[in-house]
Design a protein around this motif. Sequence first.
Motif, mmCIF file in Angstrom:
data_model
loop_
_atom_site.group_PDB
_atom_site.id
_atom_site.type_symbol
_atom_site.label_atom_id
_atom_site.label_comp_id
_atom_site.label_asym_id
_atom_site.label_seq_id
_atom_site.Cartn_x
_atom_site.Cartn_y
_atom_site.Cartn_z
ATOM 1 N N THR A 85 -49.396 2.098 6.210
ATOM 2 C CA THR A 85 -49.460 3.383 6.909
ATOM 3 C C THR A 85 -50.335 4.359 6.140
ATOM 4 N N TYR A 86 -50.177 4.376 4.830
ATOM 5 C CA TYR A 86 -51.014 5.233 3.983
ATOM 6 C C TYR A 86 -52.487 4.875 4.155
ATOM 7 N N ALA A 87 -52.822 3.577 4.112
ATOM 8 C CA ALA A 87 -54.220 3.152 4.256
ATOM 9 C C ALA A 87 -54.774 3.568 5.614
ATOM 10 N N ALA A 88 -53.981 3.406 6.670
ATOM 11 C CA ALA A 88 -54.435 3.780 8.014
ATOM 12 C C ALA A 88 -54.637 5.292 8.125
ATOM 13 N N LEU A 89 -53.721 6.085 7.583
ATOM 14 C CA LEU A 89 -53.869 7.540 7.609
ATOM 15 C C LEU A 89 -55.079 7.999 6.797
ATOM 16 N N PHE A 90 -55.332 7.325 5.692
ATOM 17 C CA PHE A 90 -56.480 7.628 4.849
ATOM 18 C C PHE A 90 -57.780 7.446 5.630
ATOM 19 N N ALA A 93 -58.106 10.100 8.444
ATOM 20 C CA ALA A 93 -58.490 11.410 7.907
ATOM 21 C C ALA A 93 -59.966 11.419 7.505
ATOM 22 N N LEU A 94 -60.421 10.346 6.897
ATOM 23 C CA LEU A 94 -61.830 10.267 6.503
ATOM 24 C C LEU A 94 -62.760 10.227 7.709
ATOM 25 N N ARG A 95 -62.347 9.542 8.748
ATOM 26 C CA ARG A 95 -63.202 9.394 9.931
ATOM 27 C C ARG A 95 -63.572 10.751 10.521
ATOM 28 N N ARG A 96 -62.615 11.663 10.519
ATOM 29 C CA ARG A 96 -62.888 13.004 11.051
ATOM 30 C C ARG A 96 -63.859 13.783 10.175
ATOM 31 N N ARG A 97 -63.911 13.438 8.892
ATOM 32 C CA ARG A 97 -64.734 14.213 7.965
ATOM 33 C C ARG A 97 -66.112 13.605 7.694
ATOM 34 N N GLY A 99 -67.339 10.409 9.261
ATOM 35 C CA GLY A 99 -67.844 9.467 10.248
ATOM 36 C C GLY A 99 -67.220 8.092 10.108
ATOM 37 N N ALA A 100 -67.434 7.278 11.138
ATOM 38 C CA ALA A 100 -66.755 5.986 11.250
ATOM 39 C C ALA A 100 -67.169 4.993 10.161
ATOM 40 N N TRP A 101 -68.466 4.853 9.904
ATOM 41 C CA TRP A 101 -68.910 3.840 8.952
ATOM 42 C C TRP A 101 -68.499 4.161 7.522
ATOM 43 N N MET A 102 -68.636 5.394 7.131
ATOM 44 C CA MET A 102 -68.203 5.775 5.781
ATOM 45 C C MET A 102 -66.687 5.658 5.643
ATOM 46 N N ALA A 103 -65.973 6.046 6.685
ATOM 47 C CA ALA A 103 -64.516 5.918 6.660
ATOM 48 C C ALA A 103 -64.118 4.453 6.529
ATOM 49 N N ALA A 104 -64.808 3.573 7.251
ATOM 50 C CA ALA A 104 -64.510 2.145 7.160
ATOM 51 C C ALA A 104 -64.771 1.617 5.754
ATOM 52 N N ALA A 105 -65.890 2.012 5.164
ATOM 53 C CA ALA A 105 -66.220 1.557 3.814
ATOM 54 C C ALA A 105 -65.189 2.027 2.794
ATOM 55 N N PHE A 106 -64.863 3.317 2.844
ATOM 56 C CA PHE A 106 -63.862 3.832 1.908
ATOM 57 C C PHE A 106 -62.470 3.299 2.224
ATOM 58 N N GLY A 107 -62.190 3.066 3.492
ATOM 59 C CA GLY A 107 -60.908 2.484 3.883
ATOM 60 C C GLY A 107 -60.715 1.100 3.321
ATOM 61 N N ILE A 108 -61.767 0.295 3.377
ATOM 62 C CA ILE A 108 -61.688 -1.059 2.811
ATOM 63 C C ILE A 108 -61.493 -0.979 1.302
#
Length: 135
Positions: A85-90, A93-97, A99-108
């Motif tokens: 849940t923490y990883a998904a929320l992270f 939150a990043l996606r809104r700030r 963008g999708a690709w950077m959020a995906a990279a940092f999410g991974i």
Amino acid sequence: MAACAGVLFVFAAFVASGSLLDDPFIFSRYADNFLQNGDLLWNLGERRVEGFSSWAWLGIHALGLKLGFHPVGFSRVVGTLFGATYAALFVAALRRRVGAWMAAAFGILGALAPDLWFYAASGMDVILWTLASWI
């Protein structure tokens, strides 16, 4: 993207699930004595000593015992779900700030952070407070 980070986190945590510390056993002992005897004692008949670090995690252990689950396994599964849940929320939150690709990279990268999945799968209460700090 957020769900992918959560699934990746669960996979990584279960790969690391061989790591187990003494905390879930301590919480389980207190929770069992509370459910069986109505008191938070380590040993029956001895004076009270608060030997656990989190009332919330103790409640989660008591809930797992009450529902009939193995207490240590239950805390590991719940910790891993909190970590996912923490990883998904992270990622969300990043996606809104950024963008999708950077959020995906940092999410991974975040989902593969060894400290997070180690503590999530170890049965400790650290991941509960990590998640609570984001909510």
